[in-house]
Scaffold this active site. Structure first.
Site, PDB file in Angstrom:
ATOM      1  N   ARG A 186       2.801  87.768  36.130  1.00  0.00           N
ATOM      2  CA  ARG A 186       2.309  86.551  35.464  1.00  0.00           C
ATOM      3  C   ARG A 186       1.988  85.468  36.494  1.00  0.00           C
ATOM      4  NH1 ARG A 186       7.330  85.846  31.732  1.00  0.00           N
ATOM      5  NH2 ARG A 186       6.446  83.839  31.099  1.00  0.00           N
TER       6      ARG A 186
ATOM      7  N   ARG B 128      -6.927  79.387  30.305  1.00  0.00           N
ATOM      8  CA  ARG B 128      -6.254  80.094  31.392  1.00  0.00           C
ATOM      9  C   ARG B 128      -7.223  80.719  32.370  1.00  0.00           C
ATOM     10  NH1 ARG B 128      -1.021  81.080  28.673  1.00  0.00           N
ATOM     11  NH2 ARG B 128       0.292  82.085  30.215  1.00  0.00           N
TER      12      ARG B 128
ATOM     13  N   ARG C  66      15.998  82.534  31.093  1.00  0.00           N
ATOM     14  CA  ARG C  66      15.565  82.599  29.702  1.00  0.00           C
ATOM     15  C   ARG C  66      15.551  84.049  29.213  1.00  0.00           C
ATOM     16  NH1 ARG C  66       9.725  80.593  28.107  1.00  0.00           N
ATOM     17  NH2 ARG C  66       9.248  82.607  29.018  1.00  0.00           N
TER      18      ARG C  66
ATOM     19  N   ARG D 140      11.896  88.118  25.093  1.00  0.00           N
ATOM     20  CA  ARG D 140      10.471  88.229  25.419  1.00  0.00           C
ATOM     21  C   ARG D 140      10.238  89.411  26.352  1.00  0.00           C
ATOM     22  NH1 ARG D 140       7.201  82.613  26.434  1.00  0.00           N
ATOM     23  NH2 ARG D 140       6.039  84.034  27.791  1.00  0.00           N
TER      24      ARG D 140
ATOM     25  N   LYS E  62       5.785  74.027  29.828  1.00  0.00           N
ATOM     26  CA  LYS E  62       4.728  73.652  28.881  1.00  0.00           C
ATOM     27  C   LYS E  62       5.254  73.598  27.444  1.00  0.00           C
ATOM     28  CE  LYS E  62       2.050  77.192  30.053  1.00  0.00           C
ATOM     29  NZ  LYS E  62       2.914  77.845  31.052  1.00  0.00           N
TER      30      LYS E  62
HETATM   31  P1  AP5 Z   1       9.087  76.728  28.921  1.00  0.00           P
HETATM   32  O1  AP5 Z   1       8.994  75.358  28.382  1.00  0.00           O
HETATM   33  O2  AP5 Z   1       9.202  77.858  27.986  1.00  0.00           O
HETATM   34  O3  AP5 Z   1       7.899  76.995  29.963  1.00  0.00           O
HETATM   35  P2  AP5 Z   1       6.425  77.472  29.701  1.00  0.00           P
HETATM   36  O4  AP5 Z   1       5.585  76.810  30.721  1.00  0.00           O
HETATM   37  O5  AP5 Z   1       6.066  77.297  28.273  1.00  0.00           O
HETATM   38  O6  AP5 Z   1       6.595  79.005  30.078  1.00  0.00           O
HETATM   39  P3  AP5 Z   1       6.071  80.312  29.369  1.00  0.00           P
HETATM   40  O7  AP5 Z   1       6.926  81.420  29.844  1.00  0.00           O
HETATM   41  O8  AP5 Z   1       5.930  80.130  27.899  1.00  0.00           O
HETATM   42  O9  AP5 Z   1       4.665  80.396  30.018  1.00  0.00           O
HETATM   43  P4  AP5 Z   1       3.609  81.488  30.022  1.00  0.00           P
HETATM   44  O10 AP5 Z   1       2.424  80.700  30.350  1.00  0.00           O
HETATM   45  O11 AP5 Z   1       3.901  82.633  30.907  1.00  0.00           O
HETATM   46  O12 AP5 Z   1       3.681  82.120  28.550  1.00  0.00           O
HETATM   47  P5  AP5 Z   1       2.730  82.061  27.286  1.00  0.00           P
HETATM   48  O13 AP5 Z   1       3.586  82.229  26.114  1.00  0.00           O
HETATM   49  O14 AP5 Z   1       1.812  80.910  27.370  1.00  0.00           O
HETATM   50  O15 AP5 Z   1      10.325  76.728  29.950  1.00  0.00           O
HETATM   51  C1  AP5 Z   1      10.750  77.928  30.571  1.00  0.00           C
HETATM   52  C2  AP5 Z   1      12.283  77.908  30.666  1.00  0.00           C
HETATM   53  O16 AP5 Z   1      12.683  76.856  31.533  1.00  0.00           O
HETATM   54  C3  AP5 Z   1      12.984  77.658  29.326  1.00  0.00           C
HETATM   55  O17 AP5 Z   1      14.138  78.422  29.258  1.00  0.00           O
HETATM   56  C4  AP5 Z   1      13.305  76.149  29.370  1.00  0.00           C
HETATM   57  O18 AP5 Z   1      14.428  75.816  28.620  1.00  0.00           O
HETATM   58  C5  AP5 Z   1      13.539  75.939  30.861  1.00  0.00           C
HETATM   59  N1  AP5 Z   1      13.168  74.575  31.286  1.00  0.00           N
HETATM   60  C6  AP5 Z   1      12.130  73.836  30.851  1.00  0.00           C
HETATM   61  N2  AP5 Z   1      12.098  72.641  31.469  1.00  0.00           N
HETATM   62  C7  AP5 Z   1      13.138  72.637  32.345  1.00  0.00           C
HETATM   63  C8  AP5 Z   1      13.636  71.679  33.268  1.00  0.00           C
HETATM   64  N3  AP5 Z   1      13.050  70.492  33.425  1.00  0.00           N
HETATM   65  N4  AP5 Z   1      14.705  72.019  34.011  1.00  0.00           N
HETATM   66  C9  AP5 Z   1      15.310  73.230  33.861  1.00  0.00           C
HETATM   67  N5  AP5 Z   1      14.893  74.175  32.975  1.00  0.00           N
HETATM   68  C10 AP5 Z   1      13.818  73.883  32.230  1.00  0.00           C
HETATM   69  O19 AP5 Z   1       1.852  83.376  27.488  1.00  0.00           O
HETATM   70  C11 AP5 Z   1       2.431  84.648  27.405  1.00  0.00           C
HETATM   71  C12 AP5 Z   1       1.360  85.719  27.537  1.00  0.00           C
HETATM   72  O20 AP5 Z   1       0.438  85.635  26.438  1.00  0.00           O
HETATM   73  C13 AP5 Z   1       0.477  85.647  28.774  1.00  0.00           C
HETATM   74  O21 AP5 Z   1       1.084  86.275  29.891  1.00  0.00           O
HETATM   75  C14 AP5 Z   1      -0.759  86.423  28.301  1.00  0.00           C
HETATM   76  O22 AP5 Z   1      -0.532  87.804  28.265  1.00  0.00           O
HETATM   77  C15 AP5 Z   1      -0.883  85.947  26.856  1.00  0.00           C
HETATM   78  N6  AP5 Z   1      -1.709  84.723  26.744  1.00  0.00           N
HETATM   79  C16 AP5 Z   1      -1.280  83.494  26.339  1.00  0.00           C
HETATM   80  N7  AP5 Z   1      -2.286  82.603  26.374  1.00  0.00           N
HETATM   81  C17 AP5 Z   1      -3.376  83.287  26.811  1.00  0.00           C
HETATM   82  C18 AP5 Z   1      -4.723  82.906  27.076  1.00  0.00           C
HETATM   83  N8  AP5 Z   1      -5.144  81.636  26.916  1.00  0.00           N
HETATM   84  N9  AP5 Z   1      -5.572  83.863  27.525  1.00  0.00           N
HETATM   85  C19 AP5 Z   1      -5.167  85.146  27.688  1.00  0.00           C
HETATM   86  N10 AP5 Z   1      -3.912  85.561  27.480  1.00  0.00           N
HETATM   87  C20 AP5 Z   1      -3.018  84.643  27.026  1.00  0.00           C
HETATM   88 MG    MG Z   2       5.453  78.603  26.688  1.00  0.00          MG
END
Ligand code: AP5
Ligand code: MG
Length: 193
Positions: free
Chosen positions: A148, A92, A131, A137, A14
Site C-alpha cells: 500500500r 488516488r 490497528r 482488515r 484520514k
Molecule cells: P486512520 O485514521 O484509519 O488512517 P487512514 O489514513 O484512514 O488509513 P487507512 O488505512 O484507512 O488508509 P488507506 O488509504 O490505506 O485505506 P482505504 O480504506 O482508504 O488511522 C490509522 C490508525 O492510526 C488507526 O488505528 C488510528 O486510530 C491511528 N491514529 C490516527 N491518528 C493517530 C495519531 N494522531 N496518533 C496515533 N495514532 C493515530 O483504502 C483501502 C483500499 O481500498 C486501498 O488499498 C485500495 O485497494 C482500495 N481503494 C480505496 N480507495 C480507492 C481509490 N480511490 N482508488 C482505487 N482503490 C481504492
Molecule cells: Mg481510512
C-alpha cells in the site's frame, strides 16, 4: 458546498480526522475504502472484485472507481441537507484527480482544499500493525502495508504537485495527538470555508 479532500498515506489519519470534521463542520463523508469494504461485505460481484485488489494493497481500476464515486456523491448530496463533502481516499491517481474536478464542475462545484497529512513511514507502519491486531482488515499486515505504501508513493503522491500548482494544497504535520492535528486542520478549513 464545501468540498474537502483529505489526503495522505495509509495510516496517516484520514479516517480519524474525517470523523472530527464531519461533526464540527456538518459535512458528509465519502471514504472510498469504506464503500468498497461495505460492498465486499454485501457479497456482491463488485465487492468480490474490489477485495481481490484490496487484499493485495493494489488500487481498484480508475474507471470503476470514478463511477462508484460519482454515484455515492450524488446519493450523499441529493437531499441538499449537507454543507459539504469530505473525500477520504479519493482521488488516488492523477486520472482520478482529473475525473473528480470534472465531476464537480458538472455539478457546479469545486474543491476548496486538499489537506495532506504528513506522517513518516515508520509511524505509519506502527499505526497500521497496531490497528491490524483488532481491525480484521485484510490489508493490515506487514506485507500488504508495504505494498500500500509503494502504491501511495508511486501512484498517489504525484497528486500533491497537481494541487500545489492549483494553490489548493495544505500540508499538515500529521504527528501529534489526534486533537492537535485536528486543530491544525480546522485552521485550514476556517480559512477556506
Ligand atoms: P486512520 O485514521 O484509519 O488512517 P487512514 O489514513 O484512514 O488509513 P487507512 O488505512 O484507512 O488508509 P488507506 O488509504 O490505506 O485505506 P482505504 O480504506 O482508504 O488511522 C490509522 C490508525 O492510526 C488507526 O488505528 C488510528 O486510530 C491511528 N491514529 C490516527 N491518528 C493517530 C495519531 N494522531 N496518533 C496515533 N495514532 C493515530 O483504502 C483501502 C483500499 O481500498 C486501498 O488499498 C485500495 O485497494 C482500495 N481503494 C480505496 N480507495 C480507492 C481509490 N480511490 N482508488 C482505487 N482503490 C481504492
Ligand atoms: Mg481510512
Amino acid at each position: 458546498m464545501l468540498n474537502i479532500v483529505i489526503f495522505g498515506a495509509p495510516g496517516s489519519g484520514k479516517g480519524t480526522q474525517s470523523e472530527f470534521l464531519i461533526e464540527k463542520y456538518e459535512l458528509a463523508h465519502i471514504s472510498t475504502g469504506d464503500v468498497l469494504r461495505a460492498e465486499r461485505d454485501s457479497g456482491s460481484e463488485l465487492g468480490k472484485l474490489a477485495e481481490s485488489y484490496m487484499s493485495k494493497g493494489q488500487l481498484i481500476p480508475d474507471e470503476l472507481m470514478v463511477d462508484i464515486l460519482a454515484s455515492v456523491y450524488d446519493q450523499k448530496t441529493q437531499k441538499g441537507e449537507t454543507k459539504g463533502v469530505i473525500f477520504d481516499g479519493f482521488p488516488r491517481t492523477i486520472p482520478q484527480g482529473e475525473a473528480l474536478a470534472e465531476m464537480l464542475e458538472e455539478r457546479g462545484q469545486k474543491i476548496a482544499a486538499v489537506v495532506s497529512l504528513d506522517v513518516k513511514e515508520e509511524e505509519l507502519i506502527t499505526r497500521l500493525i497496531n490497528r491490524g491486531k483488532e481491525s480484521g482488515r485484510s490489508d493490515d499486515n506487514y506485507e500488504t502495508i508495504k505494498a500500500r505504501l509503494d502504491v501511495y508513493y508511486n501512484q498517489t503522491s504525484p497528486l500533491k504537485e497537481k494541487y500545489e500548482k492549483e494553490g489548493k494544497l495544505y500540508q499538515i504535520e500529521g504527528l501529534g495527538t489526534k486533537d492537535q492535528i485536528f486543530a491544525r486542520i480546522s485552521e485550514v478549513i476556517d480559512k477556506v470555508k
